[in-house]
Write an enzyme that holds these catalytic residues in place. Structure first.
Site, short mmCIF file in Angstrom:
data_model
loop_
_atom_site.label_atom_id
_atom_site.label_comp_id
_atom_site.label_asym_id
_atom_site.label_seq_id
_atom_site.Cartn_x
_atom_site.Cartn_y
_atom_site.Cartn_z
N GLY A 207 0.79 -1.23 0.00
CA GLY A 207 0.00 0.00 0.00
C GLY A 207 0.81 1.27 0.00
O GLY A 207 0.34 2.31 0.49
N GLU A 426 2.88 -37.15 0.19
CA GLU A 426 2.19 -36.11 0.97
C GLU A 426 1.88 -36.59 2.38
O GLU A 426 1.91 -35.79 3.33
CB GLU A 426 0.90 -35.69 0.26
CG GLU A 426 1.10 -35.11 -1.13
CD GLU A 426 2.04 -33.93 -1.15
OE1 GLU A 426 2.08 -33.17 -0.15
OE2 GLU A 426 2.77 -33.75 -2.15
#
Length: 602
Positions: A207, A426
């Site tokens: 920002g 996994e």
């Protein structure tokens, strides 16, 4: 001549100059096309002949006129046909002339060039002259008297500090700049010198540009913005001219804010030595920027705000007090800031009542403001694609998976053996992630191909980490090695699926040894550019980092062996459902259940 041209140009005005240029280009185009068509017509009616054919025409008496130009013969026949030929040998040319003259044809020794040759010689000159004149006119019109890349005016959108969520400390720091622009006498009364420049640094998407616009809007002054790359050109002197034009416009618009986005493009450190022409142009542009930032008085009401995410590249002369007096770091938002940012971006998006923005904020550490806006936008797109009336938690969860793990590739056909190997890999990550005490909690595991990966294990931090302990980094390496450990224990082999895990684990281990001093080598730093990078020391660093990685691999293998049954249960569930959440994962590991973050918060 030049003064006459300038006087005529001023009298014509911009519109007249454009019309005159278009007319001139039209005439040039018409002449060029005329010459080209004429040459094409003449070449279409002519036929190239050999020496033998010319002898036959002369003997048959078919020639009515012959034009000789050097070594070139142009023969006009009785039927209107035209034949051309080139005869290099002088004796043969003389014999041809004698035969044509003896046959009654008129022989003319012409010195003029062929129209097609004349056209081919004139056309490039005419085209180059026209292009040069057009470039000259355009360059005068684009002269840096007015910097066209400057976006001037009051802050285009009514962006105020209240619209910039989070970053409370940063807004307090910039509030003094607003006060200076609003009431400069307040500082001058006590002899205070207001800042000339403010440098905003931080990660992309935090920002910085939005803050600069908010400062201009809060102060009610004009906002002149330019990108650092817009000062760089291949033409020498253009960059410096644009810098002068920008600050000339700022002096006319004072009080105002000059915002330079990505200033590292123009303000990077100057190279030592002479360098090439590109470096000379960059140095000239930077020197002009340094001069301009020293050239305006404090009373002018001009504040320069610049942003960059590469502050280490900037020239030291640009960072000294008197130019950029203040350096403000715009950090990634914390959990409170993320919740405020989500509230701002969720305003125009209809959300179902069970959507908890505070829970989303806790589960998105490391997200910038742009990342959070993109997260809600992706969720809204998913809801619109399904025809839903509002965004529900499943849309946000799937959008987060897409942002973190990549796009789901449903069309990829994976072999059953590869699916099983992926599930085992996994499951190894999950087992180590649950048993290593310092690992982040495992949030989700999937064997659906996403991006370039065949499977993904997602671990989300429970809190924002401002520093990393040695135990946390070791557990991260261990979890990364969990997939390879499961392959070795369950499959009895190794696959290429662990390549990215090995690369990331090696990077963490090397930094622990070479930069953070977390090894028996002690507190050393041999990062890039450090003077103590001796070959012997680098070899020891490599050996120590490799030993650290191998130790964590051995630890992961022990964890996988101790949870072999749970891993096989998780593999079976993955093959059935393909994607498992936190509750389904912990159902396969009942003895290793961790409290959920929301349970801890409660």
């Amino acid at each position: 001549m030049n003064s006459w041209f300038l006087q005529v140009s001023k009298r014509l005005g911009p519109a007249g100059r454009r019309l005159w240029l278009l007319g001139f280009m039209g005439v040039v185009l018409a002449v060029t096309l005329g010459l080209a068509l004429r040459a094409a017509r003449e070449s279409a009616t002519q036929r190239t002949a050999t020496y033998t054919e010319l002898l036959q025409i002369a003997q048959a008496g078919q020639a009515t006129a012959v034009e000789v130009s050097g070594d070139r013969f142009l023969v006009r026949q009785a039927g209107g046909a035209v034949v051309t030929a080139v005869v290099d040998e002088p004796t043969l040319r003389q014999e041809l002339v004698s035969r044509f003259a003896g046959a009654g044809a008129s022989v003319d020794f012409a010195s003029r060039e062929d129209p097609s040759r004349a056209a081919s010689a004139v056309l490039p000159v005419v085209v180059l002259a026209a292009v040069g004149f057009a470039l000259f006119t355009v360059s005068r019109r684009r002269s840096p008297k007015v910097f066209s890349d400057v976006k001037a005016g009051a802050a285009r959108a009514a962006v105020r500090f209240a619209d910039v969520a989070g970053m409370h400390e940063v807004k307090q720091e910039l509030a003094e700049t607003v006060e200076f622009l609003k009431s400069p006498d307040r500082f001058a009364r006590l002899g205070g010198r207001p800042p000339r420049g403010v440098l905003l640094t931080g990660e992309p998407g935090t920002g910085k540009t939005l803050l600069a616009r908010a400062v201009a809007c809060e102060a009610g002054v004009r906002f002149l913005s330019a990108s650092g790359s817009s000062f760089q050109e291949m033409f020498v002197g253009v960059g410096a001219s644009r810098v002068r034009a920008l600050f000339a416009e700022a002096r006319k618009s004072a009080p105002c804010i000059v915002f330079i986005d990505e200033i590292d493009a123009v303000g990077r450190a100057r190279a030592k030595g002479h360098g090439d022409s590109a470096s000379a142009e960059h140095d000239q542009t930077l020197n002009q920027l340094l001069v301009e930032m020293d050239g305006f008085d404090h009373e002018t009401g001009i504040v320069v705000i610049a942003s960059t995410n590469r502050a280490d590249m900037l020239d030291p002369a640009l960072l000294r007090p008197g130019r950029f007096d203040r350096k403000v770091t715009v950090p990634l938002p914390d959990v409170r800031g993320r919740e405020e940012i989500l509230n701002v971006h969720a305003g125009p998006i209809p959300l179902q009542g069970e959507v908890d923005l505070s829970y989303i904020a806790r589960g998105t550490p490391g997200f910038s403001g742009a990342d959070l806006a993109n997260l809600l936008n992706e969720a809204a797109i998913l809801a619109a694609r399904e025809g839903a009336d509002a965004v529900d938690p499943t849309h946000i969860d799937r959008a987060r998976d897409r942002v973190l793990m990549g796009l789901e590739r449903k069309g990829v056909l994976v072999d059953e053996d590869e699916r099983y190997a992926t599930a085992v890999h996994e499951a190894g990550h999950v087992a180590v992630g649950l048993l290593a005490p310092s690992c982040d909690p495992v949030h989700k595991v999937s064997i659906l191909p996403r991006g370039r990966a065949l499977g993904v294990t997602q671990a989300l931090p429970e809190k924002d980490r401002l520093m990393y302990r040695k135990e946390y980094l070791e557990d991260q390496i261990c979890m990364l090695m969990g997939g390879r450990a499961a392959e070795m224990v369950v499959l009895g082999t190794m696959t290429a699926g662990a390549s990215d895990d090995i690369q990331r684990a090696s990077t963490i281990a090397w930094k622990m040894v070479a930069e953070l001093g977390m090894s028996h080598l002690g507190p050393i730093c041999v990062g890039d550019g450090h003077p103590s990078r001796s070959p012997a020391l680098l070899d020891r660093v490599d050996e120590t980092a490799r030993a650290l990685t191998e130790a964590q691999l051995s630890r992961a293998i022990e964890i996988v062996r101790s949870r072999r049954g749970e891993i096989e249960a998780l593999v079976k569930a993955l093959l059935e459902k393909e994607t498992l959440g936190m509750d389904e994962i912990q159902a396969c590991f009942p003895a290793d259940r961790r409290p959920r973050p929301e349970d801890q918060a409660a």
